[in-house]
Design an enzyme around this catalytic site. Structure first.
Site, PDB file in Angstrom:
ATOM      1  N   SER A 144      -9.105  17.058 -42.063  1.00  0.00           N
ATOM      2  CA  SER A 144     -10.237  16.260 -41.804  1.00  0.00           C
ATOM      3  C   SER A 144      -9.380  14.762 -41.381  1.00  0.00           C
ATOM      4  O   SER A 144      -8.268  14.587 -41.630  1.00  0.00           O
ATOM      5  CB  SER A 144     -10.705  15.834 -43.356  1.00  0.00           C
ATOM      6  N   TYR A 169     -10.495  13.197 -51.707  1.00  0.00           N
ATOM      7  CA  TYR A 169     -10.832  14.188 -51.062  1.00  0.00           C
ATOM      8  C   TYR A 169      -9.632  14.299 -49.695  1.00  0.00           C
ATOM      9  O   TYR A 169      -9.187  15.259 -49.289  1.00  0.00           O
ATOM     10  CB  TYR A 169     -11.914  13.803 -49.982  1.00  0.00           C
TER      11      TYR A 169
END
Length: 357
Positions: A144, A169
């Site tokens: 990501s 995350y």
């Protein structure tokens, strides 16, 4: 890095996280193009967002599979279930594995950290272990743009240091990159990580801003715009993401030995983003125009009365900006679909999905 061509025809391909947003679109692409072989979808169909949307995507896959030359199998389960992952690899012996299964969302990680440890760390470890025991020609996995954290140097390059994540995350995604690198080195597993930048499009995730803003505006609610709108995002349309993943799948890092006689890690990392950050307020303005164009909202809708400018939220960053030159150099591809075209396609899809729902 030199690449080894991986022919996907006649192969068995595992896509975890399908029928999630990216996974479903990738499986549809594979079913349209593969002349033979099998595609395996694996997902736990959890309720992080409305499971009906995943069921809708799965329905699209099953419809496509009826006329596809390749076979499709859907397995419901979690990659955090080691016994399940091992059994899938043992039974189907996938030639290529694409790990898109993950707990997504920066803000959700603040209140639900255990979900990220289970899916993003334990789950990915299980995939790596299965690839070690049942060697694959190529493991492609989702990282990501969040790993860049608060980096101020732009555009973001994969050689930049990413040691300061601003969300759990992001930390789990950086950990995945390190785990993949170590398994590539120790067990000579060809691995390629892909840092996705703000993916959007039809049948996307309802927790993403463009989707949730659409639903709130249609309900007459107020949308909250963080950092007072002073955000730049490298929005990447879903078709561009899928094209990038599809090309990367077919080019695995070359296995070779180093001067010490040990494997040089067959490992690579790429950004997939358009390299053209858009101001969040401009993005919202385009979305609003498309909602009016599709007659989902009236031309005289008072958008200013339905927006609230608020401070930055924990876990967010002000800018994302991809340097995708390496992807273009190695695979001849750079995302190119702009926000006007991308949002128009989303709004047109949403209009039909809303009627159906």
């Amino acid at each position: 890095m030199a690449k080894i061509h991986v022919n996907l025809d006649g192969r068995t391909i595992l896509v975890t996280g399908s029928p999630g947003f990216i996974g479903a679109n990738l499986v549809l692409r594979l079913l349209r193009t593969m002349k033979d072989g099998m595609v395996i979808s694996l997902d736990n169909m959890n309720d992080y967002y409305d499971p009906r949307l995943k069921a809708y995507r799965l329905g699209q896959i099953e419809a496509a599979a009826k006329t596809a030359q390749a076979k499709h199998v859907f397995i419901k389960g979690s990659i955090a279930d080691k016994a399940l992952v091992d059994s899938v690899f043992e039974q189907y012996q996938p030639d290529v594995a694409v790990n898109l299964a993950a707990q997504a969302g920066v803000r959700y990680s603040i209140d639900h950290p255990e979900a990220y440890i289970e899916a993003n760390l334990v789950g990915f470890f299980n995939i790596l272990e299965a690839c070690r025991r049942h060697p694959v020609a190529h493991l492609v996995y989702a990282s990501s743009s969040s790993v860049y954290g608060g980096n101020k140097k732009v555009p973001f390059h994969t050689d930049d240091r990413v040691d300061h994540p601003v969300s759990l995350y992001a930390a789990t995604k950086k950990a995945d990159e390190l785990l993949a690198h170590s398994y590539a080195k120790l067990y000579d597993i060809p691995c390629t990580g892909l840092r996705f930048f703000t993916v959007y499009g039809p049948a996307g995730r309802p927790d993403m801003f463009y989707y949730s803003a659409t639903e709130k505006l249609l309900r007459g609610e107020t949308i909250r715009i963080f950092n007072y709108g002073n955000c730049l995002r490298d929005f990447t349309y879903i078709d561009d993401i899928v094209e990038g993943v599809y090309r990367v799948m077919q080019g695995a890092p070359e296995r070779r030995k180093g001067e010490d006689g040990l494997p040089v890690p067959p490992y690579a990392l790429y950004n997939i983003g358009g390299g053209k950050p858009e101001n969040l307020l401009d993005f919202i303005a385009v979305l609003q125009r498309e909602l009016v164009r599709a007659e989902l909202l009236p031309a005289d809708y008072d958008f200013n009365a339905h927006r609230e400018l608020v401070p930055m939220q924990p876990g967010d960053v002000p800018v994302t900006f991809a340097d995708a030159a390496a992807l273009e150099a190695d695979y001849g591809f750079r995302p190119a679909i702009g926000i006007r075209e991308g949002l128009r396609r989303f709004v047109e899809w949403y209009a039909t999905y809303r009627e159906r729902d």
